[in-house]
Scaffold this motif. Structure first.
Motif, PDB file in Angstrom:
ATOM      1  N   ARG A 195      46.440  -2.348  71.348  1.00 56.33           N
ATOM      2  CA  ARG A 195      45.803  -1.209  72.032  1.00 56.33           C
ATOM      3  C   ARG A 195      46.713  -0.630  73.106  1.00 56.33           C
ATOM      4  N   THR A 276      48.486  -1.767  81.056  1.00 53.96           N
ATOM      5  CA  THR A 276      47.725  -0.679  80.449  1.00 53.96           C
ATOM      6  C   THR A 276      46.217  -0.876  80.592  1.00 53.96           C
ATOM      7  N   HIS A 277      45.776  -2.100  80.404  1.00 57.99           N
ATOM      8  CA  HIS A 277      44.328  -2.335  80.360  1.00 57.99           C
ATOM      9  C   HIS A 277      43.748  -2.806  81.685  1.00 57.99           C
ATOM     10  N   ASN A 284      42.384  -6.911  81.583  1.00 64.32           N
ATOM     11  CA  ASN A 284      41.408  -6.753  80.507  1.00 64.32           C
ATOM     12  C   ASN A 284      42.176  -7.024  79.223  1.00 64.32           C
ATOM     13  N   ASP A 370      35.174  -5.132  80.853  1.00 64.78           N
ATOM     14  CA  ASP A 370      35.727  -3.832  81.250  1.00 64.78           C
ATOM     15  C   ASP A 370      34.779  -3.036  82.143  1.00 64.78           C
ATOM     16  N   ASP A 394      37.048  -3.984  72.825  1.00 65.11           N
ATOM     17  CA  ASP A 394      38.343  -3.623  72.235  1.00 65.11           C
ATOM     18  C   ASP A 394      38.445  -2.116  72.031  1.00 65.11           C
ATOM     19  N   LEU A 397      38.758  -0.296  75.344  1.00 68.25           N
ATOM     20  CA  LEU A 397      40.094  -0.442  75.947  1.00 68.25           C
ATOM     21  C   LEU A 397      41.077   0.493  75.257  1.00 68.25           C
ATOM     22  N   SER A 401      42.902   3.650  77.187  1.00 65.73           N
ATOM     23  CA  SER A 401      44.358   3.686  77.386  1.00 65.73           C
ATOM     24  C   SER A 401      44.972   4.892  76.680  1.00 65.73           C
TER      25      SER A 401
END
Length: 485
Positions: A195, A276-277, A284, A370, A394, A397, A401
């Motif tokens: 991701r 990124t997460h 995350n 999240d 998932d 996220l 992103s």
RNA sequence: GGGGCCGUAGUCUAGCUUGGACCAGGAUGCAAGCCUGGGGCGCUUGUGAUCCCGGGUUCAAAUCCCGGCGGCCCCA
């Protein structure tokens, strides 16, 4: 009871460097206290995370017919120096082994800065006939580069501890160029599974891999707006084949040099994954790389410890048999709130709270990392409920992103706007460009930014009526510029 | 490539300018006990520092000087 709110991304965005260091040391993921500059230690947790990422990389390569190998760390100086452009670039960055015990070595040995020059002499031995081709191999090893710029944990290091490098050899240019396409497709799938959003660019002539004909790079944008290169795919042409004399016999009895490609990914991908997460509460992690996917927190009251713990372990059993990596945090010394913080920091996608009230009602409280939203699920449906929630996290996220990064690609047509965009929001800026090297390098210096290259394929956006943002000549292509790591 | 800041318990930090009253203070962590327990509780006790390394100045160095190693930030 205090209500949990969706975590902010304030520190994450405004003080990214601190945020990243804090995550690495507090989770902990990567210990930077080892007294050699530019090195670090993967902690048990960090190692599990790294392993998860490696497994995805390995899986995609193996599915695409690559075989794993392992070459030596040491490269004799005469081999490292064989390809002219290659050695020119790496000459200043190589660590040399010069002694064996007290004896000076007759042949200096380099710690590999990358392995083309270790692998290709063996290709020369392995390739005789057309039937020996293609070769598609990869290895996951450490490499060493004597960085003179300031090092940065996981992002600019002297020992790259996690370097996946693939090397291929083919009978024809066409086969090799198709392999470049494959390599790009493989990398796209890897980053999609993690991701991690990315843009693909063809690096400018002066910034391609030394020895390559062209390089396609994957770039992502970190929370501070600076660009991080997370993967590269190179078309090597026949340059290395000629330097290392890698030939096969053709149908008419002549010899032909092979055509080659190589592509690499490093732990920068893991730095990107974490960054990124992330948010102000920590990481995350997408469920496929999360060492623990669901953590069960027992809510224990005096006199009911046994019942609650028993139930927790029962639920753990259910989830484990359903293929969910589950842990019960049964530490007695600390309070539930404390555990929430710890597991959020680690990026565990789902938390399950289980206390006397839940047991009474035969339910459990599921909390997604999240958004920190709670849902109550019957224990009879706990496995499906958890799976669904993992998938949903998932998905979210990935969406977040992707959206975040799309917002940081700006297209402008004037130098003034280019400067302003770079200075204010950062990210990647796309401008029309004449294609001249001198113009490009001057622009890089003036803007204090790096030319990432031209958009790769589908992302091509040039409009020929425009003029070069820097020199004003007719633009031949769009070019991407960014401040980068 | 250029510049700046910095290195004190596991972590963060006070002290450094103006050397001495600092066998280095605090917070956090860790350990034990009590109290608790659905978002970082509280209290008590305990634990933990070659003041980064080497050299120099001095009656005296965490503090000043030199070198090294390491870290962070900014600019090109």
């Amino acid at each position: 009871m205090r209500l949990a709110k969706t975590p902010e991304r304030k520190v994450w965005a405004e003080n990214y460097s601190d945020w990243f260091h804090k995550i690495l040391s507090e989770v902990p993921v990567y210990d930077t206290r080892y007294p050699v500059k530019g090195t670090g230690i993967w902690t048990p947790f960090g190692f599990k995370l790294r392993k998860g990422v490696i497994e995805i990389i390995r899986d995609e390569l193996e599915k695409a017919n690559h075989e794993e190998v392992l070459f030596p760390l040491l490269i004799p100086d005469y081999m490292l120096g064989k390809e002219g452009d290659h050695i020119k670039k790496f000459d200043d960055e190589v660590y040399w082994v010069t002694h064996g015990g007290r004896d000076l070595l007759d042949v200096k040995l380099a710690l590999r800065p990358t392995s083309e020059t270790a692998i290709y002499p063996m290709f020369q031995l392995w390739v005789n006939a057309y039937s020996d081709l293609p070769i598609r191999i990869f290895q996951i090893v450490n490499i060493f580069r004597y960085e003179t710029k300031a090092t940065r944990p996981m992002i600019r290091v002297r020992e790259v501890s996690t370097f996946k490098e693939a090397h291929t050899a083919h009978a024809t240019r066409e086969d090799a160029e198709n392999q470049v396409q494959d390599g790009i497709a493989i990398y796209s799938r890897i980053f999609e599974r993690l991701r991690i959003p990315f843009f693909k660019s063809i690096r400018p002539e002066w910034d391609k891999f030394p020895g390559a004909e062209y390089s396609v790079a994957f770039d992502t944008i970190l929370p501070d707006g600076k660009v991080l290169q997370i993967g590269t795919v190179h078309f090597l042409g026949q340059g290395f084949a000629k330097a290392f004399d890698i030939k096969y016999m053709t149908a008419n009895g002549g010899y032909e040099y092979v055509w080659q490609t190589c592509y690499g990914i490093s732990e920068r991908a893991i730095a990107a994954l974490i960054s990124t997460h992330g948010d102000d509460n920590g990481m995350n992690l997408p469920s496929n790389v999360a060492p623990v996917q669901a953590v069960i927190i027992p809510i224990v009251y005096k006199g009911k410890e046994e019942d609650v713990l028993k139930k927790c372990n029962e639920v753990k059993g259910i989830l484990t048999s359903a293929g969910i990596r589950t842990a019960v945090d049964d530490r007695k010394e600390i309070t539930p709130g404390n555990k929430y913080f710890a597991w959020e920091l680690k990026g565990t996608p789902v938390r399950i709270e289980l206390g006397p009230r839940d047991i009474e009602a035969a339910t459990a409280v599921l909390v997604r990392r999240d958004l920190l939203q709670k849902t109550v699920v019957p224990i009879s449906a706990i496995a499906e409920g958890t799976k669904k929630l993992l998938a949903s996290v998932d998905e979210a996220l990935g969406e977040r992103s992707k959206k975040w990064m799309a917002e940081r690609l700006t297209k402008v047509t004037s130098l003034d706007d280019l400067q302003k965009t770079l200075d204010s929001k950062g990210g990647i800026v796309e401008v029309p460009w004449c294609g001249g090297r001198g113009c490009g390098e001057e622009m890089e210096a003036k803007m204090n930014a790096r030319i990432l290259g031209t958009p790769y394929h589908d992302e091509m956006v040039v409009e020929c009526s425009q003029s070069c943002v820097f020199c004003g000549k007719d633009a031949t292509k769009a070019i991407r510029i960014a401040r980068s790591y």
